[in-house]
Design an enzyme around this catalytic site. Structure first.
Site, short mmCIF file in Angstrom:
data_model
loop_
_atom_site.label_atom_id
_atom_site.label_comp_id
_atom_site.label_asym_id
_atom_site.label_seq_id
_atom_site.Cartn_x
_atom_site.Cartn_y
_atom_site.Cartn_z
N PHE A 172 10.77 -4.91 12.09
CA PHE A 172 9.37 -5.31 11.97
C PHE A 172 8.57 -4.21 11.24
CE2 PHE A 172 5.02 -5.32 13.82
CZ PHE A 172 4.58 -6.49 13.22
N GLN A 173 7.84 -4.60 10.25
CA GLN A 173 7.03 -3.68 9.43
C GLN A 173 7.85 -2.57 8.79
OE1 GLN A 173 3.40 -2.59 11.60
NE2 GLN A 173 2.40 -4.39 10.70
N LYS A 202 8.85 6.78 13.26
CA LYS A 202 8.08 6.85 14.50
C LYS A 202 8.71 7.77 15.53
CE LYS A 202 5.50 3.86 17.63
NZ LYS A 202 5.16 2.47 18.00
N GLU A 226 -5.91 -0.21 2.95
CA GLU A 226 -5.26 1.06 2.56
C GLU A 226 -5.54 1.43 1.11
OE1 GLU A 226 -3.82 -1.28 4.36
OE2 GLU A 226 -2.91 -0.35 6.14
N MET A 258 -13.51 -7.30 -20.47
CA MET A 258 -12.59 -6.84 -21.51
C MET A 258 -11.55 -7.92 -21.82
SD MET A 258 -12.38 -4.34 -23.54
CE MET A 258 -12.71 -2.62 -23.19
#
Lengths: 573, 172
Positions: A126-127, A176, A64, A485
């Site tokens: 869940f999730q 959902k 993602e 750096m």
């Protein structure tokens, strides 16, 4: 009975879901690319995408974070909002770095995250992740859609908020049950934002004050930031600078807002900026900041920033004015509108030829410098060659670090929207996925991702994407086998204790590219550089070029932490 | 300096979270926040009391508040003619013989006893924060078992003096 059942089935066929409604709003918002990754909570949306004949493309990233940085690159190059879709929980949390990055650099993004169904929100399902809670401090605004009826309004608001005023990311969290639910809504373009009215036009009195200050200034200086690019005000800026012969310093993100090769350009100011730009800021008597936010990497120690100057600040975000630097002439406005208003007046200025000459001499006498190795590739020289082979025409993206600063120093940008870098957040792993978005947004342009060997390894899984879509992105790894750096700072401030900053066991990037089916090349001698890049830039497809550079090269000059803008070190050899 | 700032906001979920989060992120020191619905449906009013170092910080606070998409109007009303009130509930210990004495103390404050038990009594007081504070300090010797305040809520008086004086009406 039988007849009724048949009737039921036919009706079901016609029903639209919240997801269909979402797609309809995206079509209406003229979205042409959706950067995303599927998952449980967005399955209804992906199903609707599959069923619909939406006239936009979906780009499947491999993480993602790849999606969202690509959307940022797309937004920077096109000026249009980048649109991202991810699932709930881990999908959403994987976006956090990119959302913060877009917030810091004022890039318009619309991020759709799936959420668990309304009935289980708050049960640690869940999730499930509290996306509203997590994204509140890093978004311009965020929404959770509680009812399908609100979906079009919220999406319309999201597009409006993200892309107007000072742009920024807007998150829309869709449970959902909303995306899967049956929609009886007619599509509507309405939205309701009574509290959001960005000021576009400047206050005429403030413009008079600014013109008045200009008419009395003997040592004027323009500081141009990314706000000029966002407002598409580069032409006005050039006209203004030329008419009054004002020297122009740029911020890192403002590179390209004013032509870097113009005689009035002093180049980049700030920590790794030019001596000319920084001394210009230190010695000016009028500093006109257009669309920059006085970031601490620009200002150095605030006490020594433009100590004797009247400061005028043009910004569309009133909260930026006076935040870091006290401002004498605040102008809340879109940069284009403000410059137009200034150009509409004719102001006579005292002669400031001496001042211009002083800065010009600084520019000539104290240019960027580096030690040329002649055999091994000097990274600064490499960037100069990339500039010359690409004729300065490429869209260049970078991560953060040494390669980023060398690109900013040695690749002068003459046009806006050619320079895509992570400024405010300084995100490693940004450059390569941003190049994917940039290439999708500008399919006919040469897109070069200049990345470090460290940063590239954070998001290199997106090689699949450029292979899959045959995006001709050229990836240049400035490979010094270190987090350059970090290593440089350890050398300067930690007595060369290189704690966890060396990467001697890097993979073979050529073989890695080949394993993705991508053309890979290695360059480790100066005499190979020009020919290689001439070939690479004319090759129609993606290429990974692993450039082995001098390991211990440092970025000079620089302003040490806590020091003033006039206390640059390493100005000369 | 203490400032009283009011904000009219859209009545949407998460707005308070967004605002307090912003204040926290930018290190503003909040004394109190009170929120409730307003005369207009769909709009809420918030009153903040903030301890703030200087005018630059104050300006930044109001600008950052104004910047929030759901914020419709922000006013710093500290130096205006305002009505400001908070409510405090104070539970003090003590057996029955003290009740009369406490009644005598709270009467001038127009506070009232709203709950009595064998070994405690609860007093309700409404007013400007300094009045509430004065009563609290008078009651402290009796042993305060529990204390809760609503935070200040405030708005402008119906009529403003023609010239706004520099007097801080918060302390009047």
């Amino acid at each position: 009975m039988k007849v009724e059942a048949k009737h039921e089935i036919e009706r079901t066929k016609e029903l639209r879901t919240g997801s269909d409604l979402l797609i309809e709003t995206l079509v209406d918002a003229e979205v042409d690319t959706l950067f995303g990754y599927p998952g449980g909570a967005v399955l209804p949306i992906y199903d609707a995408l599959y069923r619909s004949k939406a006239p936009f493309e979906h780009v499947l990233s491999r993480h993602e974070q790849g999606s969202i940085h690509a959307a940022e690159g797309y937004a920077r190059v096109t000026g249009k909002p980048g649109v991202v879709l991810a699932t709930s929980g881990p999908g959403a949390t994987n976006l956090i770095t990119g959302i913060t990055d877009a917030m810091m650099d004022s890039l318009p993004l619309i991020i759709f995250t799936g959420q668990v169904a309304d009935s289980v929100i708050g049960t640690d399902a869940f999730q499930e992740a509290d996306v509203m809670g997590i994204t509140t401090p890093i978004t311009k605004n965020n929404y959770q859609v509680k009812d399908i009826a609100d979906l079009p309004r919220i999406v319309n608001e999201a597009f409006h908020v993200a892309s107007t005023g000072r742009p920024g990311p807007v998150v829309v969290d869709i449970p959902k049950n909303v995306s899967a639910g049956i929609s009886l809504e007619k599509y509507s373009k309405d939205f309701h934002l009574p509290g959001y009215q960005p000021t576009k036009s400047p206050n005429p009195l403030q413009i008079v004050k600014l013109a008045d200050a200009l008419s009395r200034s003997k040592r004027p200086l323009l500081l141009a930031g990314a706000g000029v690019i966002t407002a598409k005000a580069s032409a006005e800026l050039k006209e203004f600078a030329e008419r009054y012969q004002l020297p122009v310093a740029n911020t890192l993100l403002g590179l390209g807002s004013f032509p870097g090769t113009h005689s009035l350009s002093l180049g980049m100011a700030g920590m790794h900026g030019t001596y000319a730009a920084n001394m210009g800021i230190y010695e000016c008597d009028l500093l006109i900041n257009i669309g920059a936010r006085f970031d601490d990497r620009l200002t150095g120690n605030l006490e020594h920033f433009a100590p004797n100057a009247k400061v005028a600040h043009i910004d569309i975000d009133p909260a930026e004015i006076g935040k870091n630097i006290s401002t004498d002439i605040p102008v809340v406005a879109d940069a284009k509108e403000a410059l137009k208003a200034l150009l509409a007046r004719s102001t006579s200025m005292p002669d400031h030829k001496m001042w211009k000459e002083l800065l010009q001499n600084n520019k000539t006498n104290f240019p960027f410098w580096y030690e040329r190795s002649n055999e091994l590739v000097s990274p600064q020289w490499l960037l100069e060659q990339i500039y010359s082979v690409s004729k300065g025409e490429a869209i260049v993206t970078t991560d953060v670090g040494q390669h980023q600063m060398w690109t900013a120093q040695y690749y002068p940008f003459d046009r806006p929207n050619r320079w895509v870098t992570s400024g405010g957040l300084g995100t490693m792993g940004f450059g390569f996925p941003a190049a994917i978005g940039a290439q999708i947004g500008a399919p006919d342009d040469l897109v070069v991702a200049v990345v470090g060997d460290g940063g590239f390894q954070m998001t290199l899984q997106e090689l699949s994407v450029i292979k899959e879509r045959n995006l001709p992105v050229k990836i240049v790894i400035v490979n010094n086998q270190a987090l350059g750096m970090v290593r440089q700072w350890q050398e300067s401030f930690y007595e060369e204790r290189y704690s966890e900053s060396l990467l001697p066991k890097n993979p073979d990037f050529v073989k890695l590219a080949e394993s993705y089916g991508i053309h890979g090349l290695k360059v480790d001698r100066e005499d190979e550089v020009v020919e290689t890049f001439t070939d690479v830039f004319s090759y129609d497809g993606p290429v990974v070029v692993d450039c082995r550079v001098v390991k211990l090269a440092c970025v000079y000059p620089f302003i040490a932490p806590g020091k003033g803008i006039h206390e640059m070190i390493g100005v000369t050899k | 300096m203490k400032r009283i700032i009011t904000a009219t906001v859209q009545d949407r979920s998460g707005v308070l979270n967004r605002i307090t989060g912003m204040l926290h992120k930018r290190q503003f020191n909040i004394d109190s926040i009170s929120v409730g619905t307003s005369e207009t449906e769909g709009l809420s009013k918030m009153t903040f009391v903030v301890e703030i170092g200087d005018h630059q910080k104050l300006e930044q606070l109001t600008k950052q508040l104004n910047k929030q998409i759901d914020v419709i109007k922000v006013s710093d009303i500290t130096d205006k003619a305002i009505v400001a009130r908070e409510l405090a509930l104070i539970k003090v210990g003590g057996s029955g013989h003290l009740h009369a004495e406490i009644q005598g103390i709270i009467a001038p404050f127009r506070a009232s006893v709203i709950d009595v038990s064998r070994d405690s009594l609860t007093i309700q007081v409404t007013g400007k924060p300094d009045k509430v504070e004065a009563l609290v300090s008078l009651l402290r010797p009796y042993g305060i078992k529990e204390l809760t305040k609503t935070g200040v809520t405030a708005f402008l008086r119906g009529q403003q003096p023609k010239q706004v004086t520099e007097i801080n009406s918060f302390t009047i």
